[in-house]
Design an enzyme around this catalytic site. Sequence first.
Site, PDB file in Angstrom:
ATOM      1  N   SER A 268     161.576 -62.083  29.489  1.00  9.82           N
ATOM      2  CA  SER A 268     162.066 -61.657  28.177  1.00  9.82           C
ATOM      3  C   SER A 268     161.528 -60.217  28.601  1.00  9.82           C
ATOM      4  CB  SER A 268     161.214 -61.676  27.177  1.00  9.82           C
ATOM      5  OG  SER A 268     159.834 -62.471  27.176  1.00  9.82           O
ATOM      6  N   HIS A 320     157.564 -57.445  24.910  1.00  9.29           N
ATOM      7  CA  HIS A 320     158.619 -57.042  24.381  1.00  9.29           C
ATOM      8  C   HIS A 320     158.277 -55.374  24.174  1.00  9.29           C
ATOM      9  CE1 HIS A 320     159.510 -62.295  23.280  1.00  9.29           C
ATOM     10  NE2 HIS A 320     159.620 -61.152  24.684  1.00  9.29           N
TER      11      HIS A 320
END
Length: 488
Positions: A268, A320
């Site tokens: 991610s 992230h």
Amino acid sequence: MAVGFTPKFVEEYPLDNLSTAQFLVIVHESVNDLGWETSYVSPTGIIAYTANGVFGWNAIIRITIENDTATVKSSSAGSEMFDFGRNKKAVKSLVEAIDEFKSKLSAEDIEEKHLQLSANFPPAGDDYLKLPPQGTAEQINGFLTIFKPQPGYFVTPVLFNLNILVFILMAIKGVDILSPTVADLLQWGANFKPLTLDGQWWRLLTNVFLHIGILHLLLNMYALVYIGLLLEPHLGKLRFITAYLLTGLLASITSLWWHENTVSAGASGAIFGMYGVFLAMLTTDLIEKSTRRALLTSIAVFVGYNLLNGLKSGVDNAAHIGGLVGGLIIGYCFTLSLKKPADIRLKHSLIAILTIITLITCGWIYKAMPNDIGDYDKGMEMFTSNETRALEVYNMKGAPRPKVLTAIKKGIGYWNEDIKILERVDKLSVPEPIKMRDKKLKQYLDLRIKSFEIMYKAVDENTDKYNADMNYYNHQIQVIIDSMKAVE
């Protein structure tokens, strides 16, 4: 119900007795009547946007005219897998509006409005609607094709397949596919500060191809394929793989800097990096206006939602954010060469410079970052080793008295070394429960030293008169040991 990585609906519409110019005006009026926004008009068609707001469902409507037939296509502008018939409904609404306006407009009206439209037509050689599509989403016609590298979609399936292969290998080796243990994740290369900073720098990259259960894998792979279909055709293979690996590395180093004792894994961070690259590109004029606006809204909402969702526990939002910021910077740098596609030297130079700067930055952070948990663990390994050596005296029954006395003296020395170790690790930044345990360990060491001193006297004087004292200290030692076990 359309389904796909870019849900769409296409319908052919015969012009019948209308000329291209007449039909173009009728379509333009129909689009305006529906409250949609026209973003592009040329002699061969129109591109419009449904404009239902940031949080509403939106589509890009593309009408192209060739010979005596118009192709009307509605494509979802958002990052969705199902459109639940909304693209079909949009096309039907436009077709109905066209049929209505065919009888509304007079020949004079059409001629006047065509003159107004033609004033903004692009040069014939620059007609966007005549250019081949830049995306590869149209080529993805079946589930199996997402696994297959093809022009404009080459690196994405390679990364996709690699992530799945790692997961399959983990499952074959007995790792739980729903909820793998921390030990399994660490064995396969997860990012963990005490280990990563202890010379295992390769974890900064291996963790990007590792996933914490099948749901984690599926969500990340969907996001990867979606952004890959949109972005790889623009970047090309070399820029795409460079951006993916560099943003993955930046995501990992950010996670390492932010977390003291978190095991991190997953693609991610790198995927957020690719969304960052795309967001940067969408703020330039590299992509056609209507497509750019629709995607900018969709991608921004997607990123914002996932960042907010990442505030809950168990999600590595630091990775992230690190990937996203890194992607934005890389994306803006890439635009310099994307605007000059013929300049191969500029393209390769930018890639090389970005790679060098990223590696130097990450290397500097890696070297400068304190590893308090790792240093603590090393200290406690020495602590345990000293403790084991000190306690060997209890295995010397029947040994000569001088040898036992020497062993007791050495044991006292080992206990004092452990006190020094505790004093050193007490200066490190570790969780409060560990500090509380260390206070009990200090009490444990004080009692051990006193018990060894009494033991030395008993052996040296060859007497039993210190047995009561010995029993007292041994009891106190056991109480502390039991209290620490109860906390663990």
